[in-house]
Design an enzyme around this catalytic site. Structure first.
Site, PDB file in Angstrom:
ATOM      1  N   CYS A 182       0.817  -1.224   0.000  1.00 14.54           N
ATOM      2  CA  CYS A 182       0.000   0.000   0.000  1.00 14.54           C
ATOM      3  C   CYS A 182       0.844   1.264   0.000  1.00 14.54           C
ATOM      4  O   CYS A 182       0.350   2.330  -0.383  1.00 14.54           O
ATOM      5  CB  CYS A 182      -0.929   0.015   1.209  1.00 14.54           C
ATOM      6  SG  CYS A 182      -2.206  -1.255   1.146  1.00 14.54           S
TER       7      CYS A 182
ATOM      8  N   HIS B 110      -9.182   4.123  -1.330  1.00  9.64           N
ATOM      9  CA  HIS B 110      -7.826   3.577  -1.179  1.00  9.64           C
ATOM     10  C   HIS B 110      -7.458   2.741  -2.403  1.00  9.64           C
ATOM     11  O   HIS B 110      -7.444   1.513  -2.350  1.00  9.64           O
ATOM     12  CB  HIS B 110      -7.781   2.741   0.095  1.00  9.64           C
ATOM     13  CG  HIS B 110      -6.442   2.164   0.429  1.00  9.64           C
ATOM     14  ND1 HIS B 110      -5.248   2.601  -0.126  1.00  9.64           N
ATOM     15  CD2 HIS B 110      -6.094   1.162   1.291  1.00  9.64           C
ATOM     16  CE1 HIS B 110      -4.247   1.895   0.372  1.00  9.64           C
ATOM     17  NE2 HIS B 110      -4.737   1.018   1.227  1.00  9.64           N
TER      18      HIS B 110
ATOM     19  N   CYS C 172       0.500   2.355   6.659  1.00 11.76           N
ATOM     20  CA  CYS C 172       0.743   0.946   6.971  1.00 11.76           C
ATOM     21  C   CYS C 172       0.728   0.150   5.676  1.00 11.76           C
ATOM     22  O   CYS C 172       0.099   0.541   4.690  1.00 11.76           O
ATOM     23  CB  CYS C 172      -0.307   0.426   7.939  1.00 11.76           C
ATOM     24  SG  CYS C 172      -2.008   0.486   7.306  1.00 11.76           S
TER      25      CYS C 172
END
Length: 389
Positions: A91, A345, A375
């Site tokens: 990510c 996201h 994260c």
């Protein structure tokens, strides 16, 4: 001494990552090409001056395979002489692209670099890079973690249990993310960062009409009988409502030095001050933002109280709330224009999306320092500090 500054930052609107999503009809190469083209057009820069395009994409298969950043740069009309590469730090892939681009500028390897990212989760589903029956970890990981690692949703539940985060607290956090995103959108605070595409002008997942009652009615998203037996402390409070959605989108930032910016007539938005990356427990997986924040502050010689604005990726509400408990950060300064729970996201695009939102929010609010952290799967995290100019 050279510095590194962001002189332009843009992103697409963020669509739902499903076949009916507002951007599902757009090939991911074209998604990224749109942001690259808009980036240089808004900056007024000749793309031939760009030394490298560094892009982040998580699921690098199918339409996102074969170094997507190169094909996006060519599709954007950049000269064939402009190189490009694609990185994967899960990510945090495009935040890592920012780190690499800025470090190249600071070292003198680059004079002008682009950091960017893209993910079309409607066309290239998350996890499709692992073929059925394949083991992406190998026997050494099985030996080191004999009970087995867990999916991110279970990691989010373990975090909620460890930090005693209630369903009500996580739902309230999610509602506030939607409220802030809707307010920022409706007051024009997102206009400077957004590059409309094919008639799509707004982020598709912002739900200002959501209520505590609506969120309370959602079922746990990751309940599993086997994990319930293995982890009896889990209360199953993580839902689709207090997690980030699945999305399509792209984003990009242009990085150079203050001296070169002045020579080219570019206006710096923020200076890239300090960087840190860290590893953490791959079982909890998503807690790396805590040590990463401490590490980047230490490297910067700053205290938490020096930071005016934070962008902490809202993969799950539990991640941000656990980070807040450990750091003591003021939530009024965190994700002030809404976060990933509301805005979305799109994995590989999220790092530079956060940077884009942060630099524009810093300028709009006159902030001196901003801190961004994310994260990442596997127990990783990136963090960086930006300074207003």
């Amino acid at each position: 001494m050279r510095d590194a500054v962001v002189v332009e930052a843009v992103r697409t609107p963020i669509g739902k990552g499903r076949p009916t999503g507002s951007l599902a009809h757009v090939h991911p190469v074209q998604l990224l090409a749109h942001t690259l083209r808009t980036l240089v057009d808004r900056a007024g820069v000749d793309p031939a001056l760009i030394d490298d395009v560094i892009g982040g994409t998580v699921t690098q298969v199918g339409e996102q395979a074969a170094n997507i950043s190169r094909w996006a740069a060519l599709s954007a009309g950049f000269p064939e002489s402009v190189p490009a590469t694609t990185v994967d730090r899960q990510c945090g892939s495009s935040q890592q692209a920012v780190h690499f681009a800025a470090q190249g500028v600071l070292s003198g390897a680059y004079d002008l670099a682009v950091a960017c990212g893209v993910e079309s989760m409607s066309r290239v589903p998350m996890g499709s890079g692992v073929t059925p029956g394949a083991d992406p970890f190998g026997p050494g990981i099985a030996e080191r973690y004999p009970e087995g690692l867990v999916p991110q949703g279970i990691g989010a539940e373990l975090i909620a249990a460890k930090w005693s985060l209630s369903r009500a607290a996580m739902d309230a956090y999610a509602l506030e993310s939607h409220r802030r995103a809707a307010e920022a959108r409706d007051t024009g605070l997102l206009d400077a960062e957004t590059a409309p595409l094919d008639g799509v002008t707004r982020d598709e997942c912002v739900r200002p009409g959501s209520t505590p009652e609506i969120l309370a009615g959602l079922k746990p998203a990751f309940h599993d009988a086997g994990y319930a037996e293995r982890f009896p402390q889990i209360e199953w409070n993580v839902t689709a409502g207090n997690s980030s959605p699945v999305n399509d989108g792209a984003s990009a930032v242009l990085i150079t030095t203050s001296e070169i910016a002045a020579r080219l007539g570019l206006r710096p938005l923020a200076r890239l001050h300090s960087f840190a990356v860290t590893g953490s427990d791959p079982l909890l997986m998503l807690t790396g933002v805590i040590p990463a924040t401490e590490k980047v502050l230490r490297r910067a010689g700053l205290a938490l109280g020096d930071i005016d604005l934070f962008e902490v990726n809202e993969a799950f509400a539990s991640v941000v709330l656990a980070w807040q408990q450990e750091t003591g950060a003021d939530l009024d300064k965190v994700n002030v224009h809404g976060g990933a729970i509301a805005l979305g996201h799109p994995l590989g695009a999220s790092g530079t999306r956060l940077t884009t939102t942060l630099v524009h929010a810093m300028r709009a609010r006159g902030a001196q320092y901003g801190l961004q952290t994310m994260c990442e799967a596997g127990g990783l995290a990136n963090a960086m500090i930006l300074e207003g100019v």
